[in-house]
Design a protein around this motif. Structure first.
Motif, short mmCIF file in Angstrom:
data_model
loop_
_atom_site.label_atom_id
_atom_site.label_comp_id
_atom_site.label_asym_id
_atom_site.label_seq_id
_atom_site.Cartn_x
_atom_site.Cartn_y
_atom_site.Cartn_z
N GLN A 141 58.31 -63.21 117.31
CA GLN A 141 58.96 -63.39 117.42
C GLN A 141 60.00 -62.39 116.06
O GLN A 141 61.02 -61.77 117.18
CB GLN A 141 60.32 -65.06 116.31
CG GLN A 141 61.79 -64.98 116.34
CD GLN A 141 62.64 -65.74 115.65
OE1 GLN A 141 61.35 -66.89 115.94
NE2 GLN A 141 63.24 -66.73 115.36
N SER A 145 62.77 -59.23 118.13
CA SER A 145 63.30 -59.07 117.93
C SER A 145 63.66 -57.65 116.99
O SER A 145 65.12 -57.17 116.81
CB SER A 145 64.14 -59.85 116.05
OG SER A 145 63.89 -60.86 116.88
N PHE A 160 63.49 -66.61 121.87
CA PHE A 160 62.56 -66.21 121.29
C PHE A 160 61.63 -67.15 120.72
O PHE A 160 60.43 -67.10 120.74
CB PHE A 160 62.77 -64.95 120.53
CG PHE A 160 63.18 -63.95 121.07
CD1 PHE A 160 62.51 -63.21 122.27
CD2 PHE A 160 64.11 -62.40 119.51
CE1 PHE A 160 63.39 -62.57 122.73
CE2 PHE A 160 64.16 -62.02 121.21
CZ PHE A 160 63.96 -61.32 121.81
#
Length: 467
Positions: A141, A145, A160
């Motif tokens: 995740q 990002s 995500f």
């Protein structure tokens, strides 16, 4: 079968047997402790409690997964949902900020539920195993990002969460590398939700349960793919119907750094006051000013706030704050109540508190929020990842307070030495009122002996949080 490079990279990372070092494991333990405290604290929230239990009334499961706040077992999807919304409801769990932002511990809903589910089938899964899965989910995740902004295209960051949960849960459920690739491809095909519920005039409590929904959907995708192992090798790059063309506006989604434990190492813990993370340093600056100037708030003419671009775009300049979900994502509201009280509590966001304190809105009207380009650059600098806010008070006689600039929140890696006592204090505060003194001592001691904790079966660990 060869997949798009990003899918190959993510799946390869998942199946690799990682031996994370003691420093990473210690941070992971703190994340788990903090997340469990957040779950218990959420049980005090009436709106959250309405969303708990099975989605279908009465659909409890014999020998099901035990979840805080539920005295009966839940099925895998319902448990993922419940654990996910409990972690996330109060916006009090860990955070990671970059081009996209989010809360990687949101993935714990699906991870814990899947691990518990597999343990019920005879596979020994320990807390240590769960932490390894969690580190991987954080990494997926968080690294996605770094250079991939969903929010600029109108989509929500919880996509995500769905992706990271699905990839890790596919491994937990016994998937091989091919199955994991297919699972990831199915998540990309499933798409991302709109951010509409996070922005005025449409802010609702969905922003509190969206991550629980995402981690549950990640588990569902892993389950569906396990049943019929199919995927889409060009899910990202297919020119007409692929993810890059249709969700990313023809910008390629990328993995910008080698996957390992970077995100856990750089995780942002929320201090023992609840504020959206872009506002954490603003709250801290306001609290410092409150110590000296609390008695002069009535004579303030202007409040000058300098911040970074993400805060300006996401949590500043809101015209109306109609509910708690609006207020806990308002930079100005957070700074106002921190100036008034010298601290920050969840209760300050409630309608009753706001309606009975007109001085909050009076202070907000005096605020001027501007972007400081240096703060914006440092926010994206991988060596800094600062979250700077600065606050200064100007009084009616034109006297000015000192400018209080806070570059790094307490939960930042550059203030890591301050974190552990903060997490301990926050944890005890979060569980007080739900557990009695003896129960709190027992829960706190779970985290003292790392070797014993890491070897504890996940079912035994979770049962300790159920009353």
């Amino acid at each position: 079968m060869k997949y798009d490079e990003v899918v190959e990279t993510l799946a390869s990372y998942i199946v690799k047997k990682w031996e994370f070092d003691n420093g990473t494991k210690n941070i992971a333990k703190l994340i788990l402790k903090d997340s469990m405290g957040c779950m218990v604290k959420s049980l005090n929230n009436n709106q959250c409690k309405k969303m708990l239990g099975p989605v279908e009334n009465g659909a409890y499961v014999e020998r099901g997964i035990m979840v805080p706040g539920q005295r009966k077992g839940l099925g895998l999807l319902d448990a993922s949902w419940n654990l996910g919304i409990l972690v996330r409801w109060l916006d009090y769990n860990d955070c990671f900020l970059a081009e996209e932002w989010g809360h990687p511990s949101d993935n714990l809903g699906g991870i814990i539920a899947a691990a518990y589910h597999q343990a019920e089938t005879g596979n020994k899964i320990t807390v240590g195993d769960v932490l390894n899965f969690m580190i991987k989910a954080h990494e997926i995740q968080g690294v996605l990002s770094l250079c991939n902004s969903l929010n600029r295209n109108g989509y929500d960051h919880v996509f995500f969460v769905k992706l990271a949960t699905a990839a890790v849960v596919s491994e937990i459920l016994g998937g091989n590398e091919e199955t994991i690739k297919n699972t990831i491809a199915n998540v990309f095909a499933d798409g991302a939700p709109l951010r509409i519920y996070r922005h005025a005039p449409n802010v609702t409590t969905r922003k509190s349960w969206a991550a629980g929904d995402a981690t549950m959907r990640g588990v569902r995708m892993a389950l569906l793919t396990k049943k019929l192992d199919e995927g889409y090798p060009n899910i990202l790059t297919e020119p007409d119907w692929g993810f890059n063309a249709n969700v990313m506006n023809d910008k390629n989604i990328t993995v910008s750094r080698e996957l390992g434990d970077y995100v856990v190492r750089n995780i942002l813990f929320k201090a023992d006051f609840p504020a959206e993370f872009h506002a954490q340093t603003g709250a801290e600056a306001a609290m410092r000013l409150s110590e000296k100037y609390n008695g002069r708030l009535d004579s303030i003419k202007e409040i000058r706030i300098s911040t970074h671009e993400s805060a300006v775009r996401i949590i500043a300049h809101k015209e109306k704050l109609t509910n708690p979900s609006d207020r806990d994502h308002s930079l100005e509201y957070i700074i106002a109540v921190a100036l008034i009280n010298g601290d920050l509590k969840t209760e300050y966001y409630y309608d009753e508190y706001h309606n009975s304190h007109p001085e909050i809105d009076q202070l907000i009207k005096k605020m001027k929020v501007i972007e400081n380009p240096r703060y914006s650059n440092d926010y994206l600098d991988p060596e800094k990842r600062s979250v700077t806010n600065a606050v200064q008070l100007i009084f009616s006689d034109d006297e000015a307070s000192e400018l209080i600039e806070v570059e790094y929140p307490i939960g930042h890696k550059f203030r890591r030495s301050e974190v552990e006592p903060v997490i301990d204090r926050k944890f005890r505060s979060n569980v007080t009122g739900y557990f009695n003194t003896n129960e709190i001592e027992e829960l706190d001691k779970l985290f003292d002996d790392e070797e014993k904790l890491f070897d504890m079966e996940i079912r035994d660990f979770m049962k300790k949080w159920v009353k």
